[in-house]
Motif scaffolding. Structure first.
Motif, PDB file in Angstrom:
ATOM      1  N   LEU A 106       0.852  -1.183   0.000  1.00  0.00           N
ATOM      2  CA  LEU A 106       0.000   0.000   0.000  1.00  0.00           C
ATOM      3  C   LEU A 106       0.892   1.239   0.000  1.00  0.00           C
ATOM      4  CD1 LEU A 106      -2.639  -1.077   2.674  1.00  0.00           C
ATOM      5  CD2 LEU A 106      -2.890  -1.111   0.176  1.00  0.00           C
ATOM      6  N   LYS A 107       0.457   2.299  -0.673  1.00  0.00           N
ATOM      7  CA  LYS A 107       1.311   3.485  -0.773  1.00  0.00           C
ATOM      8  C   LYS A 107       1.581   4.120   0.593  1.00  0.00           C
ATOM      9  CE  LYS A 107      -2.527   6.256  -2.465  1.00  0.00           C
ATOM     10  NZ  LYS A 107      -3.025   7.035  -3.584  1.00  0.00           N
ATOM     11  N   ASP A 108       0.604   4.092   1.510  1.00  0.00           N
ATOM     12  CA  ASP A 108       0.847   4.626   2.850  1.00  0.00           C
ATOM     13  C   ASP A 108       1.965   3.848   3.553  1.00  0.00           C
ATOM     14  OD1 ASP A 108      -1.174   6.442   2.414  1.00  0.00           O
ATOM     15  OD2 ASP A 108      -2.563   5.573   3.873  1.00  0.00           O
ATOM     16  N   ASN A 109       1.981   2.537   3.393  1.00  0.00           N
ATOM     17  CA  ASN A 109       3.044   1.723   3.986  1.00  0.00           C
ATOM     18  C   ASN A 109       4.382   1.973   3.294  1.00  0.00           C
ATOM     19  OD1 ASN A 109       1.122   0.620   5.684  1.00  0.00           O
ATOM     20  ND2 ASN A 109       0.853  -1.228   4.466  1.00  0.00           N
ATOM     21  N   ALA A 110       4.331   2.204   1.986  1.00  0.00           N
ATOM     22  CA  ALA A 110       5.565   2.432   1.222  1.00  0.00           C
ATOM     23  C   ALA A 110       6.272   3.710   1.669  1.00  0.00           C
ATOM     24  CB  ALA A 110       5.253   2.492  -0.274  1.00  0.00           C
ATOM     25  N   ILE A 111       5.520   4.781   1.907  1.00  0.00           N
ATOM     26  CA  ILE A 111       6.178   6.030   2.305  1.00  0.00           C
ATOM     27  C   ILE A 111       6.789   5.901   3.692  1.00  0.00           C
ATOM     28  CG2 ILE A 111       4.105   7.209   3.202  1.00  0.00           C
ATOM     29  CD1 ILE A 111       7.031   8.809   1.232  1.00  0.00           C
ATOM     30  N   ILE A 112       6.132   5.186   4.580  1.00  0.00           N
ATOM     31  CA  ILE A 112       6.679   4.958   5.927  1.00  0.00           C
ATOM     32  C   ILE A 112       7.982   4.154   5.820  1.00  0.00           C
ATOM     33  CG2 ILE A 112       6.258   3.834   8.149  1.00  0.00           C
ATOM     34  CD1 ILE A 112       4.499   6.373   7.557  1.00  0.00           C
ATOM     35  N   ARG A 113       7.968   3.080   5.019  1.00  0.00           N
ATOM     36  CA  ARG A 113       9.161   2.248   4.827  1.00  0.00           C
ATOM     37  C   ARG A 113      10.293   3.036   4.191  1.00  0.00           C
ATOM     38  NH1 ARG A 113      10.859   0.405   0.445  1.00  0.00           N
ATOM     39  NH2 ARG A 113       8.842   0.477  -0.627  1.00  0.00           N
ATOM     40  N   GLU A 114       9.979   3.778   3.142  1.00  0.00           N
ATOM     41  CA  GLU A 114      11.011   4.537   2.429  1.00  0.00           C
ATOM     42  C   GLU A 114      11.664   5.587   3.329  1.00  0.00           C
ATOM     43  OE1 GLU A 114      12.562   4.370  -0.431  1.00  0.00           O
ATOM     44  OE2 GLU A 114      11.402   2.764  -1.366  1.00  0.00           O
ATOM     45  N   LEU A 115      10.878   6.266   4.144  1.00  0.00           N
ATOM     46  CA  LEU A 115      11.456   7.266   5.043  1.00  0.00           C
ATOM     47  C   LEU A 115      12.368   6.612   6.078  1.00  0.00           C
ATOM     48  CD1 LEU A 115       8.468   9.729   5.507  1.00  0.00           C
ATOM     49  CD2 LEU A 115      10.587  10.100   4.220  1.00  0.00           C
ATOM     50  N   LYS A 116      11.960   5.480   6.580  1.00  0.00           N
ATOM     51  CA  LYS A 116      12.811   4.780   7.549  1.00  0.00           C
ATOM     52  C   LYS A 116      14.124   4.352   6.885  1.00  0.00           C
ATOM     53  CE  LYS A 116      12.779   1.352  11.143  1.00  0.00           C
ATOM     54  NZ  LYS A 116      11.948   0.574  12.030  1.00  0.00           N
ATOM     55  N   GLU A 117      14.039   3.841   5.659  1.00  0.00           N
ATOM     56  CA  GLU A 117      15.248   3.396   4.949  1.00  0.00           C
ATOM     57  C   GLU A 117      16.158   4.569   4.591  1.00  0.00           C
ATOM     58  OE1 GLU A 117      13.209  -0.457   2.710  1.00  0.00           O
ATOM     59  OE2 GLU A 117      13.960   1.199   1.497  1.00  0.00           O
ATOM     60  N   GLU A 118      15.581   5.656   4.099  1.00  0.00           N
ATOM     61  CA  GLU A 118      16.394   6.738   3.543  1.00  0.00           C
ATOM     62  C   GLU A 118      16.838   7.785   4.550  1.00  0.00           C
ATOM     63  OE1 GLU A 118      14.858   8.441  -0.042  1.00  0.00           O
ATOM     64  OE2 GLU A 118      15.078   6.543  -1.115  1.00  0.00           O
ATOM     65  N   ILE A 119      16.033   8.054   5.582  1.00  0.00           N
ATOM     66  CA  ILE A 119      16.445   9.076   6.549  1.00  0.00           C
ATOM     67  C   ILE A 119      16.590   8.516   7.961  1.00  0.00           C
ATOM     68  CG2 ILE A 119      15.432  10.907   5.134  1.00  0.00           C
ATOM     69  CD1 ILE A 119      13.250  11.235   7.240  1.00  0.00           C
ATOM     70  N   GLY A 120      16.211   7.250   8.164  1.00  0.00           N
ATOM     71  CA  GLY A 120      16.399   6.611   9.454  1.00  0.00           C
ATOM     72  C   GLY A 120      15.427   7.057  10.525  1.00  0.00           C
ATOM     73  N   ILE A 121      14.332   7.671  10.138  1.00  0.00           N
ATOM     74  CA  ILE A 121      13.362   8.201  11.099  1.00  0.00           C
ATOM     75  C   ILE A 121      12.017   7.504  10.894  1.00  0.00           C
ATOM     76  CG2 ILE A 121      12.089  10.266  11.858  1.00  0.00           C
ATOM     77  CD1 ILE A 121      15.045  10.417  12.562  1.00  0.00           C
ATOM     78  N   ASP A 122      11.396   7.135  12.010  1.00  0.00           N
ATOM     79  CA  ASP A 122      10.064   6.522  11.967  1.00  0.00           C
ATOM     80  C   ASP A 122       8.999   7.608  11.875  1.00  0.00           C
ATOM     81  OD1 ASP A 122      10.801   3.768  12.242  1.00  0.00           O
ATOM     82  OD2 ASP A 122      11.241   4.162  14.354  1.00  0.00           O
ATOM     83  N   TYR A 123       8.118   7.446  10.914  1.00  0.00           N
ATOM     84  CA  TYR A 123       6.934   8.291  10.773  1.00  0.00           C
ATOM     85  C   TYR A 123       5.718   7.384  10.851  1.00  0.00           C
ATOM     86  CZ  TYR A 123       9.291  12.585   9.253  1.00  0.00           C
ATOM     87  OH  TYR A 123      10.051  13.724   9.199  1.00  0.00           O
ATOM     88  N   SER A 124       4.633   7.934  11.348  1.00  0.00           N
ATOM     89  CA  SER A 124       3.351   7.243  11.232  1.00  0.00           C
ATOM     90  C   SER A 124       2.574   7.948  10.127  1.00  0.00           C
ATOM     91  CB  SER A 124       2.574   7.288  12.551  1.00  0.00           C
ATOM     92  OG  SER A 124       2.048   8.584  12.763  1.00  0.00           O
ATOM     93  N   ILE A 125       1.615   7.257   9.558  1.00  0.00           N
ATOM     94  CA  ILE A 125       0.849   7.865   8.468  1.00  0.00           C
ATOM     95  C   ILE A 125       0.064   9.075   8.972  1.00  0.00           C
ATOM     96  CG2 ILE A 125      -1.235   6.452   8.627  1.00  0.00           C
ATOM     97  CD1 ILE A 125       0.677   7.629   5.438  1.00  0.00           C
ATOM     98  N   ASN A 126      -0.211   9.143  10.275  1.00  0.00           N
ATOM     99  CA  ASN A 126      -0.913  10.300  10.843  1.00  0.00           C
ATOM    100  C   ASN A 126      -0.039  11.555  10.838  1.00  0.00           C
ATOM    101  OD1 ASN A 126      -3.132   8.678  11.344  1.00  0.00           O
ATOM    102  ND2 ASN A 126      -2.425   8.154  13.398  1.00  0.00           N
ATOM    103  N   GLU A 127       1.271  11.394  10.681  1.00  0.00           N
ATOM    104  CA  GLU A 127       2.183  12.538  10.641  1.00  0.00           C
ATOM    105  C   GLU A 127       2.411  13.045   9.218  1.00  0.00           C
ATOM    106  OE1 GLU A 127       5.392  11.990  14.077  1.00  0.00           O
ATOM    107  OE2 GLU A 127       5.234  10.212  12.768  1.00  0.00           O
ATOM    108  N   LEU A 128       1.830  12.366   8.266  1.00  0.00           N
ATOM    109  CA  LEU A 128       2.006  12.724   6.853  1.00  0.00           C
ATOM    110  C   LEU A 128       0.645  12.954   6.226  1.00  0.00           C
ATOM    111  CD1 LEU A 128       4.595   9.947   6.007  1.00  0.00           C
ATOM    112  CD2 LEU A 128       5.100  12.371   6.389  1.00  0.00           C
TER     113      LEU A 128
END
Length: 170
Positions: A54-76
């Motif tokens: 799912l695209k919401d899961n993809a953006i969370i995964r990509e941010l963790k991989e690329e910037i090392g920070i956990d985001y929740s979909i509620n923060e985006l």
């Protein structure tokens, strides 16, 4: 849903040889946004949606991989889908294909970078993937920089569309 279609060459879907589905994040710190420099192009953090993801899961995964920070979909906040028809997009081994790139953009607050948790691919390491905060007003300067990467023109066009959306936000 806010969708922008870029199709200057008036390609039809039957002209498309390859398609990509991506997600990107516009992470703001005041008038600054996080930009990645990778292989001589500037782009927003994010990447490909994996098969069945799912695209919401993809953006969370990509941010963790690329910037090392956990985001929740509620923060985006989802803000835009860009359907970009690209004629003669340079693919590997000096080949060119007509491509449709569908990118979903999310807006959020910049929460920093955790270098210890970044998970870069071998290609990203080799091609000098790096991150930095850039003032919105300096985006034109980055876009006008020279690069030997033939894909730069496509990523610059994408950043120009993001600038238009941000102009309304900032």
């Amino acid at each position: 849903m806010n969708t922008i279609i870029l199709n200057e060459d008036k390609l039809n879907n039957k002209d498309i040889e390859v398609a990509s589905n991506k997600v990107r994040a516009i992470l703001l710190d005041g008038h600054k946004l996080l930009i990645a420099n990778y292989g001589g192009v500037y782009l927003l953090p994010g990447g490909s949606i994996e098969n069945g993801e799912l695209k919401d899961n993809a953006i969370i995964r990509e941010l963790k991989e690329e910037i090392g920070i956990d985001y929740s979909i509620n923060e985006l906040e989802y803000i835009l889908t860009l359907n970009y028809y690209q004629k003669h997009y340079p693919v590997r081994h000096d080949n060119f294909k007509n491509r449709l790139s569908i990118t979903d953009f999310y807006l959020g607050d910049y929460k920093g970078i955790d270098l210890c948790r970044i998970n870069r691919t071998d290609r990203e390491i080799r091609d000098g993937f790096n991150l930095r905060l850039v003032d919105y007003n300096d985006l034109n300067m980055l876009i006008s920089e020279n690069s030997s990467n033939p894909r730069k023109i496509f990523f610059d066009r994408e950043l120009n569309e993001v600038k238009k959306v941000l102009r309304k936000t900032l």
